[in-house]
Design an enzyme around this catalytic site. Structure first.
Site, mmCIF file in Angstrom:
data_model
loop_
_atom_site.group_PDB
_atom_site.id
_atom_site.type_symbol
_atom_site.label_atom_id
_atom_site.label_comp_id
_atom_site.label_asym_id
_atom_site.label_seq_id
_atom_site.Cartn_x
_atom_site.Cartn_y
_atom_site.Cartn_z
ATOM 1 C CD GLU A 91 -10.063 4.127 0.219
ATOM 2 O OE1 GLU A 91 -9.954 5.345 0.007
ATOM 3 O OE2 GLU A 91 -9.306 3.271 -0.307
ATOM 4 C CB SER A 123 -0.092 -8.169 -1.190
ATOM 5 O OG SER A 123 -0.885 -8.994 -0.359
ATOM 6 C CE LYS A 140 -4.193 -1.778 0.200
ATOM 7 N NZ LYS A 140 -5.107 -1.593 -0.950
#
Lengths: 253, 423
Positions: free
Chosen positions: B128, B394, B106
């Protein structure tokens, strides 16, 4: 006369400012909705019927609440069109459907146009469908002569304002404040210039909304626009158990 | 949705490889576009112009690359996995986004978008978050750049991810619990968009996945494609050749699209996306959007979604909060349509078993999201013995410890299978 032209004509012929009322379909109760709609259509000059959606991203808490309540009672586009068709157009004011795009896509745009025309609907307001993405919707609505109303906002640049006013059908929906529905109150000080610019760019009636709650608001907007749109405040009157028709009458100057 | 013929599909893939897709309207074939309220149109137009300008600007790229190297910790490692290789009868390699700052891919996106927001003159950032990883990465990037950050998070997620809520607050973000809608990621996006609509000039919306209106799916893909570029160079350098297959988990799909973009032109590399199969195939029991959904519009983009016959968006389920979303990025909808990526599912149980297996075999605790990619790869390896497999890790699983506490090691039926197979 095509439904979209009849809508424009009705708003032009109304005592200024014309009053456009918003109701969430099937709210507060599906069984009594036709009665509520009939009463409101007797006072208003046009009625927007909100198709409830799970993700109303342009709406404030009031319309989120009423949408959620309607959905939980099984209200759908199919139900709305069937219910309106029962009355066979017998309303004193033209009706529009206000819906986010996905329920319309799921229904099928061609079927939507045909069934809406049969149900006496004059046009659509689709808050998440900007003009650039609207060609399929416009093509589907055109054969039945239904309106696709464009929204303009205080943030809309002048050249875009001209485009949207030219392409709108039925009327131009002038959002008076940046934000979601039902927030703020009254008319921002800079609105007179903005609404004058919209009026100058539009051959259609201009109806202004967002934050209209009192007769003073209606008078202030009526000085600069052909019509006012009352949404969240009307839903809140219904939440309080008041007569929506009486609430609207009290807003008339 | 009409399926393009073979020649059209090939043209669309060529356009993706050449960098001419999406087009100027943000279309990935028929998917994508920009479905936002009129109030946001000037803001998304400004953003699209800013993306076009700054992603090509040498000074901006230099600043971004400097942050990626010295603050995020890139390049992330490519780790050979001898334990999993032996168990699966394959040659397994892991691209370690779990080693990036804040513990997941991210951060690649948030630092890039925070720098962009600063360049565009934004005064505040809204974001968000679902499980909190994007929220933490946003809070960290905003602290680094010096911009105030507001994170919207569903009230349900706030309650079950208390640790990440505290991390965000310590990093200086204001966390707002969203009580509306389903009180999870979807409602958080709705609320972040409402905030942005209310102040589209001074507010920058830092969207966390390759979803949303144009230019977000393109912007997020460009910022995440560093994963695939690094992985391709690393696996060639370390193993001497390309992998036979690459796997990534897909929720909104940002880590997957980043990994795939290293290999789209390598037609011999089979690409797989693993969605959350949850408890099973019934509507509401999973988040397998591409496997079970239909084309529609949500959160500003025309893509594949989970909705009912009335067009109402469906509740989803996954043990992994990061995959718990009823939509998917429009580029994935295209990649599936043209057949370049094969999208499959892994259930909660399969993901939990794969997580345990990775812990035991490699000493790496993957995020529950990444565990779906492991589970998909494991199944494929059993059908294709002796192949070389690249898996996008990830994120790391530290954040999942409260959920894992409810699933003691070996509690899933799949783990028994794994142990039996290993024995």
């Amino acid at each position: 006369m095509l439904p979209r032209d009849a809508l424009a004509e009705a708003l032009r012929a109304a005592p200024r400012p014309a009053m456009v009322a918003f109701l969430t379909a099937g709210y507060p109760e599906p069984a009594s909705f036709l009665d509520v709609l009939t009463d409101v259509a007797n006072v208003a000059d046009a009625v927007e019927i909100g198709v409830p959606f799970t993700d109303p991203m342009a709406d404030g808490v009031t319309i989120q609440r009423s949408s959620h309540a309607a959905l939980s009672k099984g209200v759908s586009l199919e139900w709305i069109l069937n219910t309106l068709a029962e009355r066979d157009g017998g309303f004193a004011a033209p009706l529009l459907l206000m819906s986010y795009l996905n329920p319309l896509l799921a229904f099928g745009l061609d079927a939507l146009a045909e069934r809406s025309a049969q149900a006496g609907v004059s046009g659509f307001i689709v808050p998440d469908l900007p003009f650039e993405e609207s060609a399929p919707m416009r093509a589907a609505l055109a054969p039945a002569g239904l309106a696709l109303v464009q929204l303009v906002t205080p943030a809309t640049p002048r050249d875009r304002l001209a485009l949207l006013c030219k392409q709108s059908q039925g009327f131009v929906y002038a959002v008076t404040r940046t934000g979601i529905t039902g927030t703020g109150s009254g008319l921002p000080a800079e609105s007179a210039d903005y609404l004058a610019a919209v009026a100058a760019a539009s051959d259609l009636p201009v109806c202004a909304g967002f934050g209209v709650r009192t007769r003073e608001h209606v008078e202030a907007i009526g000085a600069h626009a052909d019509g006012v749109i009352v949404g969240s405040a009307l839903i809140e009157a219904l939440e309080r158990g008041e007569s929506p028709a009486a609430f609207l009458k009290a807003l008339r100057p | 949705m009409t399926n393009p013929d073979v020649a059209q599909a090939d043209d669309l893939l060529e356009a993706l490889i050449a960098g001419t897709c999406p087009d100027a309207h943000g279309r990935f074939g028929e998917f994508g576009g920009c479905y936002v309220p009129e109030t946001l149109m000037p803001a998304v137009t400004r953003l699209a112009e800013g993306v076009h300008h700054y992603l090509r600007d040498p000074d901006f790229r230099a600043r971004l690359n400097d942050e990626l190297e010295h603050w995020v910790g890139r390049p992330t490692a490519l780790t050979h996995a001898p334990g999993l290789s032996a168990l699966w009868g394959a040659d397994v390699w892991l691209k370690r986004e779990d080693l990036a700052h804040t513990g997941a891919h991210k951060i690649n996106n948030t630092i890039g978008q925070a720098l962009l927001a600063q360049a565009l003159g934004a005064e505040r950032i809204v974001a968000e978050t679902g499980a909190g990883q994007h929220g933490v990465a946003s809070a960290a990037a905003c602290a680094r750049i010096g911009l105030p950050c507001v994170v919207y998070m569903g009230a349900v997620d706030v309650a079950r991810q208390a640790l990440n809520v505290d991390r965000m607050r310590r990093l200086g973000a204001e966390v707002i619990a969203v009580e509306s809608g389903d009180q999870t990621l979807r409602a958080a996006i709705d609320e972040a968009i409402r905030d942005w609509v209310s102040d589209p000039v001074a507010t920058y919306y830092l969207l966390g996945s390759a979803i949303g209106p144009h230019p977000y799916p393109y912007l997020v893909r460009e910022l995440q494609s560093v994963i695939g570029k690094e992985a391709r160079a690393q696996i060639i350098a370390r193993s001497g050749s390309l992998p036979d297959a690459a796997f990534a988990c897909v929720g909104g799909g940002s880590n997957a699209i980043g990994l795939y973009h290293g290999f789209l032109g390598d037609r011999d590399v089979a690409l797989f996306g693993i969605e959350a199969g949850g408890h099973g195939p019934a509507l509401g029991e999973h988040s397998a959007t591409l496997s079970a959904g239909k084309p529609g519009v949500l959160h500003g983009t025309y893509s594949v979604l989970l909705y009912d016959s009335d067009g109402q968006i469906q509740e989803t389920h996954s043990v992994s909060a990061g995959l718990d979303y009823p939509g998917v990025g429009p580029e994935h909808a295209l990649l599936r349509q043209i057949g370049r990526v094969d999208y499959r599912t892994a259930t909660d149980d399969e993901a939990l078993a794969a997580l345990d297996e990775c812990c035991a075999a490699e000493g790496i605790l993957p995020a529950l999201e990444s565990a779906h990619a492991l589970a998909g790869a494991r199944r494929w390896a059993s059908e294709n013995p002796g192949t070389k497999i690249l898996i996008g890790m990830s994120g790391r699983g530290d954040k999942d410890m409260p959920i894992l506490a409810e699933h003691p090691v070996g509690s899933s039926t799949q783990s028994e299978d794994a142990r039996n197979a290993a024995a």
